[in-house]
Design a protein around this motif. Structure first.
Motif, PDB file in Angstrom:
ATOM      1  N   VAL A   1       0.859  -1.180   0.000  1.00 59.29           N
ATOM      2  CA  VAL A   1       0.000   0.000   0.000  1.00 59.29           C
ATOM      3  C   VAL A   1       0.895   1.229   0.000  1.00 59.29           C
ATOM      4  O   VAL A   1       2.004   1.198   0.545  1.00 59.29           O
ATOM      5  N   ARG A   2       0.419   2.284  -0.655  1.00 56.53           N
ATOM      6  CA  ARG A   2       1.171   3.537  -0.675  1.00 56.53           C
ATOM      7  C   ARG A   2       0.254   4.646  -0.184  1.00 56.53           C
ATOM      8  O   ARG A   2      -0.931   4.686  -0.538  1.00 56.53           O
ATOM      9  N   ARG A   3       0.783   5.518   0.624  1.00 56.32           N
ATOM     10  CA  ARG A   3      -0.023   6.651   1.087  1.00 56.32           C
ATOM     11  C   ARG A   3       0.158   7.823   0.144  1.00 56.32           C
ATOM     12  O   ARG A   3       1.226   8.048  -0.401  1.00 56.32           O
ATOM     13  N   GLU A   4      -0.937   8.572  -0.029  1.00 56.39           N
ATOM     14  CA  GLU A   4      -0.857   9.790  -0.825  1.00 56.39           C
ATOM     15  C   GLU A   4      -1.616  10.890  -0.119  1.00 56.39           C
ATOM     16  O   GLU A   4      -2.657  10.640   0.485  1.00 56.39           O
ATOM     17  N   ALA A   5      -1.110  12.090  -0.206  1.00 56.99           N
ATOM     18  CA  ALA A   5      -1.793  13.221   0.407  1.00 56.99           C
ATOM     19  C   ALA A   5      -2.995  13.613  -0.427  1.00 56.99           C
ATOM     20  O   ALA A   5      -3.012  13.423  -1.641  1.00 56.99           O
ATOM     21  N   CYS A   6      -4.006  14.121   0.215  1.00 58.13           N
ATOM     22  CA  CYS A   6      -5.192  14.602  -0.482  1.00 58.13           C
ATOM     23  C   CYS A   6      -5.010  16.089  -0.778  1.00 58.13           C
ATOM     24  O   CYS A   6      -4.763  16.877   0.132  1.00 58.13           O
ATOM     25  N   PRO A   7      -5.128  16.470  -2.042  1.00 56.19           N
ATOM     26  CA  PRO A   7      -4.871  17.865  -2.406  1.00 56.19           C
ATOM     27  C   PRO A   7      -5.943  18.821  -1.887  1.00 56.19           C
ATOM     28  O   PRO A   7      -5.636  19.931  -1.477  1.00 56.19           O
ATOM     29  N   THR A   8      -7.203  18.380  -1.872  1.00 55.92           N
ATOM     30  CA  THR A   8      -8.286  19.305  -1.528  1.00 55.92           C
ATOM     31  C   THR A   8      -8.475  19.422  -0.006  1.00 55.92           C
ATOM     32  O   THR A   8      -8.949  20.430   0.472  1.00 55.92           O
ATOM     33  N   ASP A   9      -8.121  18.393   0.721  1.00 54.51           N
ATOM     34  CA  ASP A   9      -8.245  18.447   2.179  1.00 54.51           C
ATOM     35  C   ASP A   9      -6.909  18.021   2.767  1.00 54.51           C
ATOM     36  O   ASP A   9      -6.572  16.844   2.814  1.00 54.51           O
ATOM     37  N   LYS A  10      -6.169  19.003   3.210  1.00 60.60           N
ATOM     38  CA  LYS A  10      -4.785  18.702   3.581  1.00 60.60           C
ATOM     39  C   LYS A  10      -4.655  17.848   4.836  1.00 60.60           C
ATOM     40  O   LYS A  10      -3.557  17.415   5.183  1.00 60.60           O
ATOM     41  N   ARG A  11      -5.769  17.627   5.518  1.00 60.25           N
ATOM     42  CA  ARG A  11      -5.690  16.687   6.641  1.00 60.25           C
ATOM     43  C   ARG A  11      -5.711  15.265   6.118  1.00 60.25           C
ATOM     44  O   ARG A  11      -5.178  14.342   6.713  1.00 60.25           O
ATOM     45  N   GLY A  12      -6.378  15.107   4.991  1.00 66.67           N
ATOM     46  CA  GLY A  12      -6.718  13.784   4.495  1.00 66.67           C
ATOM     47  C   GLY A  12      -5.547  13.009   3.940  1.00 66.67           C
ATOM     48  O   GLY A  12      -4.487  13.555   3.646  1.00 66.67           O
ATOM     49  N   ALA A  13      -5.757  11.713   3.808  1.00 66.21           N
ATOM     50  CA  ALA A  13      -4.753  10.857   3.190  1.00 66.21           C
ATOM     51  C   ALA A  13      -5.463   9.763   2.420  1.00 66.21           C
ATOM     52  O   ALA A  13      -6.536   9.301   2.833  1.00 66.21           O
ATOM     53  N   PHE A  14      -4.876   9.387   1.314  1.00 66.88           N
ATOM     54  CA  PHE A  14      -5.376   8.262   0.543  1.00 66.88           C
ATOM     55  C   PHE A  14      -4.508   7.047   0.799  1.00 66.88           C
ATOM     56  O   PHE A  14      -3.297   7.169   0.989  1.00 66.88           O
ATOM     57  N   ALA A  15      -5.132   5.900   0.819  1.00 63.43           N
ATOM     58  CA  ALA A  15      -4.375   4.646   0.800  1.00 63.43           C
ATOM     59  C   ALA A  15      -4.532   4.061  -0.598  1.00 63.43           C
ATOM     60  O   ALA A  15      -5.647   3.919  -1.098  1.00 63.43           O
ATOM     61  N   HIS A  16      -3.432   3.745  -1.223  1.00 64.08           N
ATOM     62  CA  HIS A  16      -3.429   3.313  -2.621  1.00 64.08           C
ATOM     63  C   HIS A  16      -2.819   1.921  -2.707  1.00 64.08           C
ATOM     64  O   HIS A  16      -1.704   1.690  -2.277  1.00 64.08           O
ATOM     65  N   LEU A  17      -3.572   0.992  -3.259  1.00 66.14           N
ATOM     66  CA  LEU A  17      -3.062  -0.367  -3.429  1.00 66.14           C
ATOM     67  C   LEU A  17      -1.991  -0.380  -4.518  1.00 66.14           C
ATOM     68  O   LEU A  17      -2.217   0.083  -5.637  1.00 66.14           O
ATOM     69  N   THR A  18      -0.837  -0.902  -4.216  1.00 64.94           N
ATOM     70  CA  THR A  18       0.236  -0.996  -5.211  1.00 64.94           C
ATOM     71  C   THR A  18       0.070  -2.250  -6.052  1.00 64.94           C
ATOM     72  O   THR A  18      -0.668  -3.161  -5.666  1.00 64.94           O
ATOM     73  N   PRO A  19       0.738  -2.330  -7.198  1.00 66.83           N
ATOM     74  CA  PRO A  19       0.725  -3.575  -7.977  1.00 66.83           C
ATOM     75  C   PRO A  19       1.177  -4.771  -7.137  1.00 66.83           C
ATOM     76  O   PRO A  19       0.563  -5.845  -7.216  1.00 66.83           O
ATOM     77  N   ALA A  20       2.209  -4.582  -6.352  1.00 68.10           N
ATOM     78  CA  ALA A  20       2.661  -5.680  -5.483  1.00 68.10           C
ATOM     79  C   ALA A  20       1.557  -6.095  -4.525  1.00 68.10           C
ATOM     80  O   ALA A  20       1.361  -7.287  -4.251  1.00 68.10           O
ATOM     81  N   GLY A  21       0.813  -5.106  -4.008  1.00 65.95           N
ATOM     82  CA  GLY A  21      -0.295  -5.409  -3.119  1.00 65.95           C
ATOM     83  C   GLY A  21      -1.390  -6.171  -3.830  1.00 65.95           C
ATOM     84  O   GLY A  21      -1.976  -7.115  -3.283  1.00 65.95           O
ATOM     85  N   PHE A  22      -1.633  -5.791  -5.068  1.00 65.20           N
ATOM     86  CA  PHE A  22      -2.639  -6.483  -5.863  1.00 65.20           C
ATOM     87  C   PHE A  22      -2.221  -7.930  -6.101  1.00 65.20           C
ATOM     88  O   PHE A  22      -3.034  -8.857  -5.989  1.00 65.20           O
ATOM     89  N   ASP A  23      -0.948  -8.118  -6.416  1.00 64.69           N
ATOM     90  CA  ASP A  23      -0.441  -9.481  -6.592  1.00 64.69           C
ATOM     91  C   ASP A  23      -0.591 -10.287  -5.312  1.00 64.69           C
ATOM     92  O   ASP A  23      -0.987 -11.462  -5.343  1.00 64.69           O
ATOM     93  N   ALA A  24      -0.276  -9.635  -4.201  1.00 67.41           N
ATOM     94  CA  ALA A  24      -0.330 -10.339  -2.919  1.00 67.41           C
ATOM     95  C   ALA A  24      -1.739 -10.851  -2.642  1.00 67.41           C
ATOM     96  O   ALA A  24      -1.936 -12.012  -2.262  1.00 67.41           O
ATOM     97  N   ILE A  25      -2.723 -10.000  -2.862  1.00 64.86           N
ATOM     98  CA  ILE A  25      -4.083 -10.427  -2.552  1.00 64.86           C
ATOM     99  C   ILE A  25      -4.581 -11.431  -3.577  1.00 64.86           C
ATOM    100  O   ILE A  25      -5.321 -12.363  -3.249  1.00 64.86           O
ATOM    101  N   LYS A  26      -4.155 -11.262  -4.819  1.00 62.67           N
ATOM    102  CA  LYS A  26      -4.545 -12.207  -5.855  1.00 62.67           C
ATOM    103  C   LYS A  26      -4.006 -13.599  -5.530  1.00 62.67           C
ATOM    104  O   LYS A  26      -4.667 -14.615  -5.777  1.00 62.67           O
ATOM    105  N   ALA A  27      -2.815 -13.618  -4.969  1.00 68.64           N
ATOM    106  CA  ALA A  27      -2.230 -14.905  -4.593  1.00 68.64           C
ATOM    107  C   ALA A  27      -2.886 -15.476  -3.345  1.00 68.64           C
ATOM    108  O   ALA A  27      -3.000 -16.699  -3.193  1.00 68.64           O
TER     109      ALA A  27
END
Lengths: 185, 185
Positions: free
Chosen positions: B91-117
């Motif tokens: 997972v990768r974190r990303e800042a939210c541009p419109t709400d600077k308190r916020g954060a996004f959690a982003h599934l990485t390709p490796a994460g996708f592979d992990a869950i697929k497996a």
DNA sequence: CAGTCATAGTTGAGCGCTCAACAAAGGGCT
DNA sequence: AGCCCTTTGTTGAGCGCTCAACTATGACTG
């Protein structure tokens, strides 16, 4: 083994809904009773169950191993738990005279008072969250469903699986024995 | 309120049997799937559910808060979990541009592979332990029972209870207001 | 009886969760 | 603008659980 299955038997949409609802309900129910006990009785649910088991035993005494089985926990977990309970003055350890490896866990009067004080609130919480919500039919079904799942999990679940695996290796060493069934999977 | 009840409404023998069977089944089932996932996929069930939720989201992205709600966990728990998942590269974190308190959690390709497996083995374990054991009727009933318990627990369970208590105090201060409804999900 | 294995229980490290405290930013209200 | 309260997310301490070692005793077998 089990490494490759051509096509996994995915859950249907209905099954998935049931599974998620079940997980959610169990999680919430557990959190609910856990919080209730921690707040009103100052102990986690696992410790409560240890005290219950002890309190229902003939002289409020049990062998550690039996207590572990009765509460469905590992020896390690029970050992840690009893250590904490002993520190609270709710349980006392005693050596076993006939088997010097053994130990008894003995419910103290203070422990008995603690569980006596905790029980009504806990039972009320359980009743309100479960038995007041369900019809008698649903309650009966829940019992049957639980029993079925429990039974299906009993043979191959805990550390027994390791043991079976170990015995499997042994079996491979001395080759053919009856070869039982492959407990599927 | 609830402080004293003259006689607790104890569980009947039948209810007690059902409750114990249920607790036991849930505990065993949970231990079973937990062990399975930890062994085969190297992650606890809670993290698996986080990855599932992310993988089903439009762009594999979710706000931390929404993800916490979706997985039924506290912000704190999710924050710790995502920290671990990020360290694993799933997972990768990303800042939210419109709400600077916020954060996004982003599934990485490796994460996708992990869950697929991880998914096939997990689904198989769940199917074998639950859906292969129960009749279609039992499955349907389990869904209804779960939904009922979940619904009964929803209003007053998590931290909402604190909020209700707080609002109670407020209400006592300014007496009656419209007192809206529970913002029913 | 010695050697070997099984059983009973404990211990410590590591991990995930809870809880309370906190920092940082939004949203109103005057 | 300035103030206050809410919301978002993180952090660290404490706790219970798991897992793998380990001790000590019992039980079995040649």
């Amino acid at each position: 083994m089990m490494a490759r299955m051509d096509e996994p038997r995915w859950l249907s949409d209905d099954e998935q809904r049931v599974w998620r609802a079940f997980r959610e309900a169990v999680g919430m129910l557990n959190a609910h009773t856990e919080t209730q006990l921690q707040r009103d009785a100052g102990m986690p649910q696992a410790y409560y169950e240890v005290l219950v088991e002890l309190s229902e035993s003939p002289d409020q005494v049990m062998r550690m191993s039996d207590l572990a089985i009765a509460t469905g926990s590992s020896r390690s977990r029970l050992s840690h738990a009893v250590a904490k309970l002993e520190a609270k003055g709710w349980v006392r350890r005693e050596a076993c005279p006939t088997d010097k490896r053994g130990a008894f866990a003995h419910l103290t009067p203070a422990g008995f008072d603690a569980i006596k004080a905790a029980a009504p609130g806990h039972v009320e919480a359980v009743r309100a969250a479960v038995f007041d919500q369900l019809t008698p039919d649903q309650v009966r079904m829940l019992g049957e469903i639980s029993e079925t799942i429990r039974a299906g999990l009993t043979p191959q679940c805990p550390e027994v699986e390791r043991r079976l695996a170990a015995e499997d290796e042994d079996a491979q060493a001395d080759a053919g024995d009856g070869g039982d069934t492959g407990r599927a999977a």
